[in-house]
Design an enzyme around this catalytic site. Structure first.
Site, PDB file in Angstrom:
ATOM      1  CB  ILE A 164      -0.974  -0.011   1.205  1.00 59.47           C
ATOM      2  CG1 ILE A 164      -1.948  -1.185   1.071  1.00 59.47           C
ATOM      3  CG2 ILE A 164      -1.733   1.314   1.311  1.00 59.47           C
ATOM      4  CD1 ILE A 164      -2.773  -1.479   2.322  1.00 59.47           C
ATOM      5  CG  ASP A 183       9.357  -0.769   4.991  1.00 60.88           C
ATOM      6  OD1 ASP A 183       9.825  -1.771   5.571  1.00 60.88           O
ATOM      7  OD2 ASP A 183       8.254  -0.781   4.427  1.00 60.88           O
ATOM      8  CB  THR A 241      -5.333   4.183   5.534  1.00 63.58           C
ATOM      9  OG1 THR A 241      -3.992   4.073   5.043  1.00 63.58           O
ATOM     10  CG2 THR A 241      -5.949   5.495   5.101  1.00 63.58           C
ATOM     11  CB  SER A 242      -1.842   1.327   8.903  1.00 58.27           C
ATOM     12  OG  SER A 242      -1.240   0.075   8.839  1.00 58.27           O
ATOM     13  NE  ARG A 243      -5.485  -4.027  11.166  1.00 62.31           N
ATOM     14  CZ  ARG A 243      -5.884  -4.081   9.899  1.00 62.31           C
ATOM     15  NH1 ARG A 243      -6.158  -2.957   9.243  1.00 62.31           N
ATOM     16  NH2 ARG A 243      -6.044  -5.225   9.281  1.00 62.31           N
ATOM     17  CG  ASP A 267     -10.279   3.897   6.713  1.00 62.48           C
ATOM     18  OD1 ASP A 267     -11.464   4.281   6.594  1.00 62.48           O
ATOM     19  OD2 ASP A 267      -9.883   2.766   6.380  1.00 62.48           O
ATOM     20  CD  GLU A 272     -10.945  -0.315  13.390  1.00 67.19           C
ATOM     21  OE1 GLU A 272     -10.334   0.696  13.021  1.00 67.19           O
ATOM     22  OE2 GLU A 272     -11.155  -1.294  12.637  1.00 67.19           O
TER      23      GLU A 272
HETATM   24  P1  NAD Z   1       2.669  -4.953   3.512  1.00 70.04           P
HETATM   25  O1  NAD Z   1       3.042  -6.095   4.381  1.00 70.04           O
HETATM   26  O2  NAD Z   1       2.747  -5.108   2.030  1.00 70.04           O
HETATM   27  O3  NAD Z   1       3.572  -3.671   3.888  1.00 70.04           O
HETATM   28  C1  NAD Z   1       3.867  -3.311   5.194  1.00 70.04           C
HETATM   29  C2  NAD Z   1       5.235  -2.660   5.187  1.00 70.04           C
HETATM   30  O4  NAD Z   1       5.531  -2.210   6.501  1.00 70.04           O
HETATM   31  C3  NAD Z   1       6.372  -3.631   4.785  1.00 70.04           C
HETATM   32  O5  NAD Z   1       7.151  -3.063   3.777  1.00 70.04           O
HETATM   33  C4  NAD Z   1       7.140  -3.827   6.081  1.00 70.04           C
HETATM   34  O6  NAD Z   1       8.534  -4.036   5.874  1.00 70.04           O
HETATM   35  C5  NAD Z   1       6.891  -2.488   6.760  1.00 70.04           C
HETATM   36  N1  NAD Z   1       7.171  -2.514   8.179  1.00 70.04           N
HETATM   37  C6  NAD Z   1       7.148  -3.566   9.038  1.00 70.04           C
HETATM   38  N2  NAD Z   1       7.505  -3.160  10.277  1.00 70.04           N
HETATM   39  C7  NAD Z   1       7.770  -1.833  10.179  1.00 70.04           C
HETATM   40  C8  NAD Z   1       8.181  -0.860  11.094  1.00 70.04           C
HETATM   41  N3  NAD Z   1       8.443  -1.169  12.379  1.00 70.04           N
HETATM   42  N4  NAD Z   1       8.336   0.411  10.661  1.00 70.04           N
HETATM   43  C9  NAD Z   1       8.112   0.734   9.365  1.00 70.04           C
HETATM   44  N5  NAD Z   1       7.720  -0.169   8.430  1.00 70.04           N
HETATM   45  C10 NAD Z   1       7.550  -1.423   8.838  1.00 70.04           C
HETATM   46  O7  NAD Z   1       1.236  -4.519   3.967  1.00 70.04           O
HETATM   47  P2  NAD Z   1       0.191  -3.615   3.159  1.00 70.04           P
HETATM   48  O8  NAD Z   1      -0.664  -4.482   2.316  1.00 70.04           O
HETATM   49  O9  NAD Z   1       0.921  -2.480   2.522  1.00 70.04           O
HETATM   50  O10 NAD Z   1      -0.729  -3.101   4.344  1.00 70.04           O
HETATM   51  C11 NAD Z   1      -0.210  -2.219   5.330  1.00 70.04           C
HETATM   52  C12 NAD Z   1      -1.207  -2.150   6.471  1.00 70.04           C
HETATM   53  O11 NAD Z   1      -2.404  -1.529   6.014  1.00 70.04           O
HETATM   54  C13 NAD Z   1      -1.679  -3.535   6.970  1.00 70.04           C
HETATM   55  O12 NAD Z   1      -0.816  -4.018   7.982  1.00 70.04           O
HETATM   56  C14 NAD Z   1      -3.041  -3.262   7.495  1.00 70.04           C
HETATM   57  O13 NAD Z   1      -2.939  -3.028   8.887  1.00 70.04           O
HETATM   58  C15 NAD Z   1      -3.469  -1.965   6.803  1.00 70.04           C
HETATM   59  N6  NAD Z   1      -4.652  -2.122   5.936  1.00 70.04           N
HETATM   60  C16 NAD Z   1      -5.715  -1.307   6.141  1.00 70.04           C
HETATM   61  C17 NAD Z   1      -6.830  -1.394   5.329  1.00 70.04           C
HETATM   62  C18 NAD Z   1      -8.014  -0.472   5.480  1.00 70.04           C
HETATM   63  O14 NAD Z   1      -9.085  -0.749   4.925  1.00 70.04           O
HETATM   64  N7  NAD Z   1      -7.902   0.620   6.205  1.00 70.04           N
HETATM   65  C19 NAD Z   1      -6.861  -2.352   4.304  1.00 70.04           C
HETATM   66  C20 NAD Z   1      -5.746  -3.163   4.113  1.00 70.04           C
HETATM   67  C21 NAD Z   1      -4.637  -3.051   4.937  1.00 70.04           C
END
Ligand code: NAD
Length: 341
Positions: A164, A183, A241-243, A267, A272
């Site tokens: 993402i 990252d 938009t992550s967690r 988001d 939540e």
């Molecule tokens: P992904 O696994 O492809 O990417 C996550 C990235 O974070 C990786 O490159 C990883 O190396 C990096 N990472 C790990 N630990 C880290 C740290 N301590 N500091 C910085 N970077 C770090 O995951 P993604 O598909 O890109 O999704 C990212 C997050 O988005 C998911 O974990 C999920 O929580 C969230 N998400 C939210 C929604 C939504 O609807 N809001 C939908 C999908 C995913």
């Protein structure tokens, strides 16, 4: 046939069902030899009892799949926990392994859906289109209070450049922003495109906008807190938009009060699971922090809808059903990122 498949059937107890889940999953069920019971309840220690003879549970982001629930699932003869999402912070993987339960997820469905929503939040907060929409409908054509800023030339900090974050970086680049990233793994393609990987503190100090795209884990919980907020530029924009638990909510509320944080787009929200995905319009909300957040004019809350596109829901249904079928047939999944335990 191995010991896992000997005792399992193709029946799925599908928790936290929404109408759109039914629409998309039912569309593809005929292509798979799988039987689904749709349940509206969230999975938790009490609702485990809703499982009858199913050996698979399908869960989403706010279902509770901790060690205690997993013990109960094992007693119910559950063999597979199929997450229909990417993040898996709500599942105790060690407990699943201990109980010989396989855990799978949808590692990537549409990174575009989430990255585009993050940009929608930035543009809404910046250009106040949500306010303009309401204002002109009341025949108020004044511009006072709608002043925005050019994104062009601003510094955007991206934390997490996986599926993402990478798409988001490309979108932001299109706006002519300078991009700083952090990252644990550097993406050389992004580096070649001009993204500058740097220390977290540098992002906190230099970014005009910070967007979170890393997973929630013990290293990232409350990444945005009193100390890191103090490093940031005055009036910084933060997008999550992550967690939810990547942000310490009470600390960000204090920072909003002093305008240290000038814009907040979330988001996802720490608490939540008690609110999102349900209509609470007639209820008295007991969560004072979300109420306080929603009282700020410069805070935009969406209820975990970033994933919510036609393309993403199609991919979620197909991948989840494919993961389950693959585990039933051969006890493994070709895409190694999909199998967590
Ligand atoms: P992904 O696994 O492809 O990417 C996550 C990235 O974070 C990786 O490159 C990883 O190396 C990096 N990472 C790990 N630990 C880290 C740290 N301590 N500091 C910085 N970077 C770090 O995951 P993604 O598909 O890109 O999704 C990212 C997050 O988005 C998911 O974990 C999920 O929580 C969230 N998400 C939210 C929604 C939504 O609807 N809001 C939908 C999908 C995913």
């Amino acid at each position: 046939m191995n010991s896992t498949t000997e005792t399992q059937n193709n029946k799925i107890a599908f928790f936290s069902t929404q109408s759109y889940d039914k629409t998309f999953f039912k569309r593809y069920i005929p292509d798979f030899n799988i039987d689904i019971t749709f349940l509206e309840s969230q999975l938790n220690s009490k609702t485990v009892n809703l499982i009858k003879d199913e050996t698979i549970v399908c869960v989403f982001v706010n279902d509770i799949v901790n060690a205690a629930v997993i013990e109960l699932l094992a007693k119910k003869n559950i063999k597979i926990i199929a997450l229909r999402c990417a993040g898996f912070n709500n599942v105790d993987l060690e407990a699943a392994k201990k109980n010989n339960i396989k855990v799978c997820r949808v590692p990537a469905y549409s990174p575009h859906a989430v990255a585009e929503h993050a940009m929608a939040m930035i543009l809404t907060l910046d250009r106040k289109t949500h306010k303009a929409y309401n204002r002109v409908r009341e025949q108020n054509f004044s511009l006072n209070g709608l002043l925005g800023f050019d994104l062009y030339g601003k510094t955007v900090g991206i934390i997490g450049t996986g599926n993402i974050g990478k798409v988001f970086a490309k979108i932001v680049k299109g706006f002519g922003c300078k991009i700083l990233a952090f990252d644990v793994i550097i993406d050389s393609e992004l580096e070649n495109e001009g993204v500058v990987y740097t220390a977290l503190d540098t992002i906190f100090k230099q970014a005009d906008i910070i967007s979170l795209h890393c997973p929630l884990n013990t290293n990232t919980k409350h990444l945005i807190n009193k100390e890191t907020l103090a490093l940031m530029k005055d009036s910084v924009m933060i997008i999550n938009t992550s967690r939810g638990a990547l942000i310490n909510t009470s600390d960000v509320i204090e920072a909003l009060k002093t305008i240290k944080v000038g814009y907040l787009g979330i988001d996802v929200y720490e608490q939540e699971e008690k609110l999102f995905f349900k209509d609470h319009s007639g209820d008295i909300i007991q969560d004072d922090e979300i109420q306080r957040l929603m009282s700020f004019p410069n805070v935009l809350v969406t209820a975990h809808q970033a994933f919510f596109t036609n393309e993403a829901l199609t991919q979620i249904a197909l991948t989840t059903l494919g993961n389950i079928e693959s585990l039933l047939l051969k006890d493994s999944i070709d895409n190694k990122l999909a199998l967590l335990a």
